[in-house]
Design an enzyme around this catalytic site. Structure first.
Site, PDB file in Angstrom:
ATOM      1  N   SER B  33     -22.034  50.621  97.569  1.00 60.85           N
ATOM      2  CA  SER B  33     -22.060  49.162  97.463  1.00 60.85           C
ATOM      3  C   SER B  33     -22.918  48.675  96.308  1.00 60.85           C
ATOM      4  O   SER B  33     -22.564  47.729  95.608  1.00 60.85           O
ATOM      5  CB  SER B  33     -22.597  48.556  98.764  1.00 60.85           C
ATOM      6  OG  SER B  33     -21.769  48.926  99.842  1.00 60.85           O
ATOM      7  N   GLU B  54     -35.809  51.959 103.843  1.00 64.30           N
ATOM      8  CA  GLU B  54     -36.134  51.284 102.578  1.00 64.30           C
ATOM      9  C   GLU B  54     -37.627  51.317 102.255  1.00 64.30           C
ATOM     10  O   GLU B  54     -38.021  51.418 101.099  1.00 64.30           O
ATOM     11  CB  GLU B  54     -35.634  49.830 102.610  1.00 64.30           C
ATOM     12  CG  GLU B  54     -34.120  49.687 102.728  1.00 64.30           C
ATOM     13  CD  GLU B  54     -33.611  49.854 104.167  1.00 64.30           C
ATOM     14  OE1 GLU B  54     -34.436  49.937 105.103  1.00 64.30           O
ATOM     15  OE2 GLU B  54     -32.379  49.903 104.348  1.00 64.30           O
ATOM     16  N   ASP B 113     -20.273  38.976 105.742  1.00 64.15           N
ATOM     17  CA  ASP B 113     -21.304  39.643 106.539  1.00 64.15           C
ATOM     18  C   ASP B 113     -22.300  38.656 107.150  1.00 64.15           C
ATOM     19  O   ASP B 113     -22.965  38.961 108.132  1.00 64.15           O
ATOM     20  CB  ASP B 113     -22.062  40.679 105.690  1.00 64.15           C
ATOM     21  CG  ASP B 113     -21.308  42.006 105.618  1.00 64.15           C
ATOM     22  OD1 ASP B 113     -20.284  42.127 106.326  1.00 64.15           O
ATOM     23  OD2 ASP B 113     -21.751  42.898 104.880  1.00 64.15           O
TER      24      ASP B 113
END
Lengths: 273, 309
Positions: B33, B54, B113
């Site tokens: 992505s 992350e 989303d």
């Protein structure tokens, strides 16, 4: 390995911890005293560093993930020759090169800025990955607190190190049993820390963190392990070496007053004799 | 020219740059992505997937940079700057390390989303960190410029990238300067300060405004930090009204940067067009751009209103 010399250096580091935090009127003596042997061992026996060239590319790296124990790191660096030990009393003062938590930009010999728990071990993983990806032989050592192991990021890093087979990385855990609010088992039990690392795929050892021979044996063993990072859980005593601080969590984050400082120094200087 | 998302331009630029420069690229399970996969497929030995973690990724990047290798670290803007804010602040920002945080899926153009993935606070978060350079490119050419420039800058950089395909505004951005706004067109009645997707919209709005007799300047703010204070004050003085347009909350983003820049020296009317202290919502990107008034029509209407027309 000259154990007597290391013991003398460790004592000098402890004196530096007491004097610097006393001068700063703040800081973290308890956990600094519990990791003194490990840091002394690394800087005076194990790590390949050059005090005259602190940024030497091929040096071994040390990341103090439990960054609040900077007084121990600073004292070790000073006695190793990175700067003059007389300057340890500049700790935590305005404009000082000895910040409250390690700052790689201001202190010669500090390899990574740390202080926010859980981040140092990840940075150590990044360094170890870099050594591997660039075919370098230098190694990375990191030191965590036991309370620090409550941070989720520690386990993200544990997963990363195992996944990428970082056998050039050793993570030590200073298992002194206490965090600011009390015993780690009361506040938020992170144990069994050794089994957790093992389940993440690490080679894991449990040793007496005040015994130089035990530390050395653990590191020698870790160096022989291929394709796995190594975790060394060190059983230690918080406040080690100063009788009234030992196993008292209230000394996690406060400095001695004048009287307490003299008492502490008398004990430590007696140990030196 | 065909429309292209800035994230696609990012992946292509990384892959090209990898030929000549040494750096690592990290991702957190979103490489398809964010388009870091384009680099990863070509240089697998320099690409490290960090999985869905992350915080660890940002501190790993810091460690790599501390060991001497620059790093591009990518995820969605929400997770890169939101979840890992403190790792960016303490592991990367404070030691001023050579980590380039290139975050895709910024703003409401994430689309379907929905709000959980539509980061409208990233500019605010990143520009609050001392020493952080913040780029928000408008199209592929500007993305290419920003990515190359990021590697030249010695220190942390944030690059804001989008998910959906945008029109090509520029052909060559090699004359862009870090921290200097790019005056796309001059004007005297109102100055439109745009960034990212709103640059193309502002150019169209300028034409619509001209038909109504309004002379609008259009300034492309590709670098939100360091901010071009001088240019903002110039237009505050020249036009007296500045309209900011951004795919971001009106709190803390470009609008705030303009207000901060002009308030002390050339106070003027600043109209902030963006997301008004609310969360995004699910819909296609195009519908959302229109819903939040970030298209040419929305900018035109806002400009006319600001001028009392």
């Amino acid at each position: 390995m000259n154990v007597q010399l290391l013991q003398e250096k460790a004592n000098a580091v402890r004196i530096g911890i007491i004097e610097s935090t006393h001068a700063a009127k703040s800081g973290h003596p308890g956990g600094s005293l519990s990791c003194t042997e490990l840091i002394t061992y690394l800087y005076f026996h194990r790590m390949n560093v050059d005090p005259l060239n602190p940024k030497w590319e091929d040096r071994d790296r040390f990341v103090l993930s439990k960054g609040h124990c900077a007084p121990a790191l600073y004292a070790a660096l000073a006695h190793r020759g990175f700067f003059d030990p007389s300057r340890l009393t500049e700790l935590r003062k305005l404009g000082s090169f000895l910040q409250g938590h390690p700052d790689m930009k201001t202190t010669p010999g500090v390899d990574m800025s740390t202080g926010s728990l859980g981040q140092g071990i990840s940075a150590a993983c990044g360094m170890a990955m870099t050594a591997k990806a660039t075919n370098k032989n230098w190694r990375v050592y990191t030191l965590l607190g036991d309370g620090e192991c409550e941070e989720g990021q520690v386990w993200e890093a544990a997963m990363f190190a195992s996944h990428y087979k970082l056998d050039n990385l050793i993570a030590f855990v200073d298992f002194n049993g206490y965090q600011i609010d009390g015993a780690v088992t009361d506040v938020m039990n992170p144990t069994p820390i050794d089994e957790k690392f093992a389940s993440f795929g690490w080679h894991t050892l449990v040793i007496d963190g005040h015994d130089f021979e035990a530390i050395d044996a653990a590191v020698e063993e870790a160096l022989k392990i291929k394709d796995k990072p190594c975790a060394v859980i060190m059983k230690t005593v918080k406040g080690k070496g100063v009788s009234f601080m030992e196993n008292n969590y209230k000394w996690h984050g406060v400095a001695t007053n004048d009287e307490q400082k003299e008492l502490a120094l008398n004990e430590l200087k007696g140990a030196n004799a | 020219m065909e429309k292209q998302a800035t994230r696609v331009a990012y992946g292509k630029t990384l892959a090209a740059l990898g030929e000549e420069k040494m750096f690592f690229v990290l991702d957190a399970d979103l490489s398809g992505s964010t388009n870091t996969k384009t680099f990863g497929d070509k240089f697998p030995e320099r690409f490290f997937n960090c999985g869905i973690a992350e915080g660890n990724m940002m501190s790993v990047a810091a460690g790599m940079a501390a060991a001497g290798v620059p790093v591009f670290a990518s995820s969605f803007a929400m997770f890169a700057t939101g979840r890992a804010f403190e790792q960016i602040r303490n592991s990367i920002g404070y030691p001023r390390l050579n980590v380039k945080i290139a975050a895709s899926h910024a703003g409401i153009t994430v689309g379907e989303d929905g709000a959980s993935h539509q980061c409208i606070e990233d500019i605010s978060l990143m520009r609050g960190i001392p020493g952080m350079t913040v780029f928000c490119p408008a199209d592929s050419a500007e993305t290419q410029w920003a990515v190359k420039k990021a590697l030249e800058i010695d220190g942390p950089v944030y690059i804001r990238l989008g998910r959906y395909a945008v029109e090509q505004v520029f052909t060559d951005c090699s004359n862009n300067e870090v921290g200097k706004g790019n005056v796309v067109a001059d004007g005297t009645d109102i100055a439109i300060f745009a960034t990212g997707i709103t640059v193309a919209a502002a150019i169209k709005a300028r034409e619509a405004l001209a038909e109504k007799g309004v002379s609008a300047a259009v300034v492309d703010i590709h670098t939100i930090k360091p901010f071009d204070t001088e240019l903002a004050n110039y237009y505050a003085s020249r036009c007296g009204v500045i309209l900011t347009a951004e795919e971001h909350s009106v709190i803390g983003g470009l609008g705030s940067a303009v207000c901060e820049a002009v308030c002390e020296t050339t106070p003027c009317k600043v109209i902030r067009l963006g997301v008004n202290d609310e969360f995004g919502t699910s819909a296609s990107a195009g519908v959302l751009v229109s819903h939040f008034g970030l298209d040419a029509e929305g900018i035109t209407a806002k400009a006319l209103k600001a001028l009392g027309k």
